[in-house]
Design a protein around this motif. Structure first.
Motif, PDB file in Angstrom:
ATOM      1  N   TYR A  44       0.822  -1.214   0.000  1.00 31.75           N
ATOM      2  CA  TYR A  44       0.000   0.000   0.000  1.00 31.75           C
ATOM      3  C   TYR A  44       0.857   1.265   0.000  1.00 31.75           C
ATOM      4  CZ  TYR A  44      -3.852  -3.160   0.950  1.00 31.75           C
ATOM      5  OH  TYR A  44      -4.780  -4.167   0.858  1.00 31.75           O
ATOM      6  N   ASN A  47     -15.288  -0.709   7.879  1.00 29.42           N
ATOM      7  CA  ASN A  47     -16.172  -0.016   6.951  1.00 29.42           C
ATOM      8  C   ASN A  47     -16.654   1.329   7.489  1.00 29.42           C
ATOM      9  OD1 ASN A  47     -16.199  -2.062   4.806  1.00 29.42           O
ATOM     10  ND2 ASN A  47     -17.058  -3.333   6.420  1.00 29.42           N
ATOM     11  N   PHE A  87     -14.465   3.263   8.682  1.00 30.56           N
ATOM     12  CA  PHE A  87     -13.340   4.017   8.117  1.00 30.56           C
ATOM     13  C   PHE A  87     -13.515   4.218   6.604  1.00 30.56           C
ATOM     14  CE2 PHE A  87      -9.315   3.692   5.788  1.00 30.56           C
ATOM     15  CZ  PHE A  87      -8.670   4.825   6.234  1.00 30.56           C
ATOM     16  N   ILE A  88     -13.861   3.149   5.878  1.00 30.42           N
ATOM     17  CA  ILE A  88     -13.995   3.227   4.417  1.00 30.42           C
ATOM     18  C   ILE A  88     -15.135   4.171   4.022  1.00 30.42           C
ATOM     19  CG2 ILE A  88     -14.566   1.904   2.346  1.00 30.42           C
ATOM     20  CD1 ILE A  88     -11.767   1.409   3.303  1.00 30.42           C
ATOM     21  N   ALA A  95     -13.850   7.579   3.994  1.00 28.75           N
ATOM     22  CA  ALA A  95     -12.495   7.761   3.467  1.00 28.75           C
ATOM     23  C   ALA A  95     -12.410   8.971   2.544  1.00 28.75           C
ATOM     24  CB  ALA A  95     -12.045   6.494   2.737  1.00 28.75           C
ATOM     25  N   GLN A 143     -12.512  12.711   4.261  1.00 32.42           N
ATOM     26  CA  GLN A 143     -11.308  13.346   4.779  1.00 32.42           C
ATOM     27  C   GLN A 143     -10.679  14.251   3.726  1.00 32.42           C
ATOM     28  OE1 GLN A 143      -8.429  11.227   7.322  1.00 32.42           O
ATOM     29  NE2 GLN A 143      -6.924  11.572   5.702  1.00 32.42           N
ATOM     30  N   SER A 144     -10.585  13.761   2.485  1.00 32.56           N
ATOM     31  CA  SER A 144     -10.006  14.575   1.413  1.00 32.56           C
ATOM     32  C   SER A 144     -10.843  15.814   1.150  1.00 32.56           C
ATOM     33  CB  SER A 144      -9.888  13.743   0.132  1.00 32.56           C
ATOM     34  OG  SER A 144      -9.064  12.621   0.339  1.00 32.56           O
ATOM     35  N   GLY A 178      -1.821  10.732   4.677  1.00 28.90           N
ATOM     36  CA  GLY A 178      -1.848   9.320   4.308  1.00 28.90           C
ATOM     37  C   GLY A 178      -0.515   8.636   4.550  1.00 28.90           C
ATOM     38  N   TYR A 237     -10.143   9.898  15.564  1.00 27.72           N
ATOM     39  CA  TYR A 237     -11.253  10.362  14.722  1.00 27.72           C
ATOM     40  C   TYR A 237     -11.908  11.616  15.304  1.00 27.72           C
ATOM     41  CZ  TYR A 237     -11.065   5.911  12.178  1.00 27.72           C
ATOM     42  OH  TYR A 237     -10.662   4.843  11.406  1.00 27.72           O
ATOM     43  N   ASP A 290     -17.206  12.958   8.886  1.00 28.21           N
ATOM     44  CA  ASP A 290     -15.799  12.592   8.835  1.00 28.21           C
ATOM     45  C   ASP A 290     -15.267  12.218  10.211  1.00 28.21           C
ATOM     46  OD1 ASP A 290     -13.206  12.342   7.663  1.00 28.21           O
ATOM     47  OD2 ASP A 290     -12.698  14.324   8.444  1.00 28.21           O
TER      48      ASP A 290
END
Length: 478
Positions: free
Chosen positions: A165, A264, A266-267, A270, A273-274, A297, A335, A439
């Motif tokens: 990754y 999930n 988190f996913i 995801a 956050q951006s 990241g 978080y 988020d």
């Protein structure tokens, strides 16, 4: 709390833990590569993004059948080489070969041609991928019968498995390197050959160097049950029985539920956050925001490596369940800190939550496989069968299913906040607030529910030790 020392015969030499970890490297490399390279179908060959999305989703729907079926086949294989190793060996070679061929796309063909070529090839690729990955996962559950050594093994494999990754984000740059390739399609073809050769060469190593401790145990237990099963219970009926027995394991279902929630949660956010970094912290400045997304990241990825080492140590000191509480709790703090640290006046503060959030997934995928291995022992005591393959396949199918649902749900959730890309940095205050709330607190709440689910997880170091003694009294040591 008293601990049971790991006997020398139960220890896995570090070099063999690394060999098992190379399987994680190959497994995650394939997942990261196909996810990162598929963009070439749109940017390089002009395929409609909606069709590209279908190509990513449709083949994975078959996992609901192929994963448990491969787990069943592996559990019930009886060969001189074992239940897992023949499939790992052949699957690695097949997956590497098919992946390389998948990207040898001819030039100047229609969109329809590319779609059907890639869709057909993807189905074949994922079958080969499953043939490798499912027995490899199951093999890890049986490499040692020791409660703590399982955690150490999974810590090493998770550590090694994080490396792809860190490499995969550079695949796009490689494919677009004009000094090496004429265009991105040619770049994808060349990169795929390198990846395919690596997968085939490295993926076979666990099959060559590792041994299955429970190969003979499974054969002996199978002989005990053969007279009871008879002809009517063969084939598909055996598969369905094993599938339903696995799903009736309450400790296993709790592990699946906790993983679904933490991973999930988190996913699902995801992408948020951006968006929050770009449109809130940097008021729509895409270039500056993207740079900090990258910084966050990278820091998170590096932190995960340290987290894995810490969690491995912690799990052998306070137990796996308590270690899960600690790591997931720390990630919840990370978080929640997004609400404070994602601050337009102090943009560098946004790096503070990243190391804390790394405790969530770093702890999750170190502890959960080790805990599943313990559940398999309880299952053997009750059913007289070793079903590592079935447990592993169902667990990872739940992860993949949840990921697909979360990715799709994240888009709908973003729309629900009122975000409008055409407004750039002029998003409404209401939309920004909702994006920030999602988020920071959706993964926080999901992780809290996961802790509640594991609070009643019944497998402890003491009970696992008692089950092992009972098994060894019945069928001997391994």
């Amino acid at each position: 709390m008293d601990h049971f020392a790991t006997a020398p015969r139960d220890r896995i030499p570090f070099r063999l833990k690394l060999v098992y970890g190379l399987g994680a490297f190959v497994n995650n490399l394939l997942a990261a590569a196909i996810g990162g390279m598929v963009i070439v179908l749109n940017l390089g060959l002009g395929m409609n993004p909606a069709l590209v999305g279908l190509l990513g989703a449709l083949p994975r729907l078959t996992d609901a059948i192929t994963d448990p079926l491969m787990g069943f086949i592996s559990d019930n294989t009886r060969s001189r080489w074992g239940r897992r190793r023949p499939y790992i060996f052949c699957g690695a070679i097949a997956a590497g070969l098919v992946y390389a061929l998948l990207w040898q796309l001819p030039a100047d063909k229609s969109e329809s041609f590319y779609f059907w070529y890639f869709l057909t090839g993807s189905f074949i690729f994922y079958l080969a991928y499953t043939m490798f990955a499912t027995p490899w996962v199951a093999l890890g559950y049986e490499l040692t019968p020791d409660y703590h050594e399982r955690t150490r093994l999974m810590g090493v494999q998770n550590f090694v498995g994080q490396i792809p990754y860190m490499i995969a984000p550079y695949f796009l740059a490689i494919m677009y390197n004009n000094a090496w390739f004429a265009d991105s399609a040619e770049g994808a073809a060349g990169l795929a050959i390198v990846i395919g050769i690596f997968v085939a060469a490295v993926g076979i190593l666990p099959a060559i160097f590792l041994r299955e401790r429970f190969k003979d145990v499974a054969a002996a237990e199978d002989n005990v049950l053969a007279a009871k099963r008879g002809v009517i219970a063969q084939g598909m009926l055996d598969f369905l029985r094993g599938f339903m027995t696995t799903l009736r394991s309450k400790p296993f279902l709790k592990l699946c539920a906790a993983t679904f929630l933490v991973f999930n949660g988190f996913i699902l956010i995801a992408a948020f956050q951006s968006y929050v970094i770009i449109y809130y912290v940097f008021s729509g400045d895409t270039q500056a925001g993207a740079a900090f997304v990258g910084h966050s990241g990278l820091l998170g990825a590096i932190s995960t490596l340290f987290v894995i080492a810490l969690v491995t140590w912690l799990g052998t000191r306070i137990g796996k369940r308590r270690a899960f509480f600690v790591t997931t709790g720390i990630s919840m703090v990370g978080y929640a800190l997004k609400w404070v640290c994602y601050n337009p006046d102090y943009p560098w503060l946004l790096l503070v939550p990243a190391p804390l959030m790394a405790f969530g997934l770093g702890g999750l995928f170190t502890l959960m496989p080790s805990m599943i291995a313990d559940v398999v022992d309880f299952d053997e005591l009750e059913t007289r069968e070793r079903r590592e393959g079935m447990y592993g396949s169902i667990f990872w199918w739940v992860v993949k299913l949840g990921m697909a649902v979360a990715i799709a749900g994240g888009g709908f959730l973003l729309n629900a906040t009122g975000f409008d890309v055409t407004l750039g940095g002029n998003q409404s205050e209401h939309a920004i607030t909702l994006m920030r709330l999602c988020d920071a607190f959706i993964p926080c709440i999901a992780s809290g529910i996961a802790i509640w689910a594991i609070a009643t997880f019944s497998v402890t170091e003491e009970s696992a030790h008692e089950v092992r003694l009972a098994l060894e009294a019945r069928r001997g040591t391994v």
